[in-house]
Design an enzyme around this catalytic site. Structure first.
Site, PDB file in Angstrom:
ATOM      1  N   SER A  20       1.025  25.667  97.099  1.00 57.98           N
ATOM      2  CA  SER A  20      -0.143  24.669  96.957  1.00 57.98           C
ATOM      3  C   SER A  20      -1.111  25.649  96.550  1.00 57.98           C
ATOM      4  O   SER A  20      -1.892  25.373  95.585  1.00 57.98           O
ATOM      5  CB  SER A  20      -0.502  23.878  98.116  1.00 57.98           C
ATOM      6  OG  SER A  20       0.472  22.751  98.358  1.00 57.98           O
ATOM      7  N   ASP A  76      -4.068  15.067  96.769  1.00 60.85           N
ATOM      8  CA  ASP A  76      -4.095  15.736  97.814  1.00 60.85           C
ATOM      9  C   ASP A  76      -4.399  14.949  98.925  1.00 60.85           C
ATOM     10  O   ASP A  76      -4.523  13.882  98.933  1.00 60.85           O
ATOM     11  CB  ASP A  76      -5.000  17.097  97.845  1.00 60.85           C
ATOM     12  CG  ASP A  76      -4.229  18.247  98.540  1.00 60.85           C
ATOM     13  OD1 ASP A  76      -4.341  18.076 100.004  1.00 60.85           O
ATOM     14  OD2 ASP A  76      -4.221  19.302  98.006  1.00 60.85           O
ATOM     15  N   HIS A 105      -6.388  20.625 103.994  1.00 68.39           N
ATOM     16  CA  HIS A 105      -5.457  20.831 102.820  1.00 68.39           C
ATOM     17  C   HIS A 105      -6.448  20.706 101.712  1.00 68.39           C
ATOM     18  O   HIS A 105      -6.257  21.648 100.883  1.00 68.39           O
ATOM     19  CB  HIS A 105      -4.302  20.123 102.956  1.00 68.39           C
ATOM     20  CG  HIS A 105      -3.076  20.847 101.932  1.00 68.39           C
ATOM     21  ND1 HIS A 105      -3.126  20.490 100.644  1.00 68.39           N
ATOM     22  CD2 HIS A 105      -2.637  21.857 102.144  1.00 68.39           C
ATOM     23  CE1 HIS A 105      -2.305  21.073  99.886  1.00 68.39           C
ATOM     24  NE2 HIS A 105      -1.868  22.133 100.965  1.00 68.39           N
TER      25      HIS A 105
END
Length: 640
Positions: free
Chosen positions: A348, A148, A188
């Site tokens: 996600s 990520d 994120h």
């Protein structure tokens, strides 16, 4: 143009030394990275071939007045390298010895909705009942590699649970005025890590997370960087072997053969790979790594168990999705401060939930393979809550109606002796007579049944093709048909072994030759017209009954204490008839008997056999083959 030169070269006489390798590009033109290429060498090559190929390429480029720059080399799933060079010399590169194919690099993207788009969405309207979160275990036996963005490891949710590795391979951010505050670069990855193992927001709260950075501050990465990240993880596991490993891939890019190959190789190495399906309201098979069959691909649902809509986009769907998980307004760690929380939506987040469930399952069964983890996730999933009519019609049946759920506490003891099966759909065949569709099981599964489905009812049937230990379920389109699907019934059970016995001649039954084997499925191919399915028969001779002009294949399986029986339900008034295997029994095959009507096809969904016949006909009968490990459970029908 370079592509013109490659095409021109392809039309010239070729000699063995000038074999041209394939040149591949992302199916998403806007995501391509011109001038940057992954060069994949043929199987069986070594690192010395990589260096030799690099030297040859540099020499040829220099003679033509071009400069090349080698950015990375690969030696895990394949041998090769990443090169930065002009597209004008690609016609030289594709003719180098030992090169299997060259793939233009392309971007991959985090699959969460940006904060501004999220602000424009309708507010969360669900009102779930509050209850204490009590999973069967905390996932502490598993280790998760998170590919990520960077992660704020000092956040109270994940402090002490996340290791920031020294790996980072990301492209430059777009634009000249890019804000690179840690709170933005970490947003994120921090949120996803919190969903996996956060103290209050995590699914598996003791799972250890290793952060591998492949996305930049804008949530963008490259296929080449993801390949390098997979190689880093593989090298780390070689140096420090672990029993239970989950690799979480919360991003998508356009279809990439090299990225899929690297993911497939990691699964063969022993890891469980879980990927986001994508947020484009599209067929997940068009994206990577979501399209790789060995990867567990996860779509997103909201609090009402319906597919997530994200502005103009939404969760991807289709046969490449294995199941769905929560992915709307998910509360988790925010990188704005060490105690902040925020909500995000997307596949996600859904994939992160599935990774947490996988960690819990691996903490119950540390030696479970990737496909065993998938089968157990499907068994525990909530069924038939998703409204499929929000999806395009051609994807409604192939998309699984399954929502991830944690195993019940009682399951934490042992599941070794349970037969677990799932249905695998092919893509739709072409519309020419005898065009075929192919469905395959994953490595470690046995094919216990094979059927076909034609939306217009025009199909010749199906056959099972064997190549060594590999089997293909082949569906055959009929004359004037508009395409057909193949459906393989793929199962796992310790000690399970299956054989396929074909009809000796058209019109003759196919039967199990060994009395220790049980008939678990029948395939049928009508060689003189449109199919009328064969019928399984259990008794002194377990066989598939045929009619004139038909060939059949009997799938015959053996495992300790395996028992199989048939259940039948018929209807003369409904175009659709169903029959389900009862609790403790598992559906291995779904067959149909026509009553003078055209059977569109038989579909195994979960533990239910569903048969559809053409409109205005006399109906059909559905026959379910139900098997289990003998524990003296009575077989009682559950028709619909």
């Amino acid at each position: 143009m370079m592509l013109d030169r490659v095409s021109q070269d392809a039309s010239e006489p070729k000699y063995e030394t000038e074999r041209s390798a394939e040149f591949l590009r992302s199916n998403k033109a806007a995501w391509r990275i011109p001038g940057q290429y992954v060069v994949v060498l043929q199987d069986g090559t070594h690192q010395s071939h990589v260096q030799r190929t690099i030297r040859r390429l540099q020499a040829k480029a220099a003679r033509s007045g071009y400069i090349t720059k080698i950015l990375l080399t690969y030696s895990g799933a394949f041998h090769g390298f990443l090169v930065k060079m002009s597209s004008d010399i690609l016609h030289l590169a594709v003719k180098l010895p030992h090169v299997e194919y060259i793939e233009e690099d392309s971007f991959i993207f985090a699959q969460s909705v940006p904060w501004n788009l999220q602000r424009l969405l309708q507010p969360f309207s669900g009102n779930p009942e509050s209850s204490e979160y009590t999973p069967p275990n905390d996932g502490g036996m598993a280790e998760v590699y998170l590919m990520d963005s960077s992660v704020q490891s000092t956040h109270r949710e994940i402090e002490g649970r996340v290791l920031i590795t020294d790996f980072s391979n990301v492209p430059e951010e777009d634009g000249v005025r890019v804000h690179r505050q840690a709170s933005q670069c970490d947003s994120h990855g921090t949120h996803i890590a919190g969903v996996v193992s956060g103290r209050d927001s995590g699914v598996a709260r003791r799972a250890r997370v290793n952060a591998v950075r492949v996305l930049n501050c804008q949530g963008k990465g490259t296929v080449s960087g993801a390949l390098a990240g997979v190689e880093f993880i593989r090298a780390a596991l070689a140096a420090r072997p672990l029993g239970s490993v989950v690799v979480l891939l919360p991003f998508v890019g356009g279809f990439s053969r090299s990225l899929n190959k690297a993911c497939r190789d990691m699964v063969a190495y022993g890891a469980v790979l879980i990927a986001a399906a994508g947020n484009f309201r599209d067929d997940a098979c068009l994206y990577s790594p979501a399209s790789e069959p060995e990867v567990i691909t996860v779509g997103a649902i909201n609090s009402e168990d319906q597919p997530v809509s994200l502005g103009a986009g939404g969760t991807n769907f289709g046969r490449c999705v294995d199941l769905f998980a929560p992915g709307d307004d998910i509360i988790s760690a925010s990188s704005d401060c060490s105690t902040c929380f925020t909500t995000r939506s997307g596949t996600s987040q859904a994939a992160a939930h599935a990774a947490g469930v996988a960690a819990v399952i691996l903490s119950i069964s540390p030696n479970a393979s990737s496909v065993e983890v998938l089968q157990r996730m499907l068994r525990e999933a909530t069924t038939n809550t998703i409204n499929p009519f929000s999806m395009p019609e051609q994807h409604q049946l192939p998309t699984p109606n399954l929502v991830a759920a944690l195993p019940a506490a009682a399951v934490a003891n042992s599941t070794e002796e349970e037969l677990l099966c799932r249905s695998v759909w092919s893509e739709r065949s072409g519309a020419m007579t005898n065009d075929r569709a192919v469905a395959r099981c994953r490595h470690g599964e046995e094919m216990m049944g094979c059927t076909s489905y034609a939306p217009d009812g025009v199909r010749m049937g199906e056959t099972i093709s064997e190549q060594g230990v590999l089997r293909d379920c082949l569906a055959h389109n009929g004359p004037g048909g508009e395409g057909v699907y193949a459906l393989a019934r793929c199962c796992v059970l310790r000690g399970l072994q299956c054989q396929v016995h074909a009809s000796p001649h058209p019109g003759q039954d196919a039967e199990c030759a060994d009395r220790h084997h049980h008939l678990t499925g029948c395939s049928s191919l009508f060689v003189t017209g449109i199919l009328s399915d064969s019928c399984p028969h259990h008794g002194d001779r377990e066989r598939c009954l045929t009619t004139d002009g038909m060939t059949s294949g009997a799938v015959c399986c053996h495992a300790p204490s395996l028992e199989c029986q048939l259940l039948e339900h018929q209807s003369t008034i409904n175009e659709q008839v169903e029959v389900s295997c009862p609790g403790g029994w598992t559906l291995t095959d779904c067959s149909a008997i026509s009553r003078g009507s055209a059977v569109i096809g038989s579909v195994a969904r979960g533990n239910t056999c569903l048969v559809r016949s053409a409109t205005g006909t006399d109906g059909a009968a559905a026959i379910a083959t139900c098997c289990h490990i003998s524990q003296s459970l009575p077989l009682t029908s559950a028709p619909h």
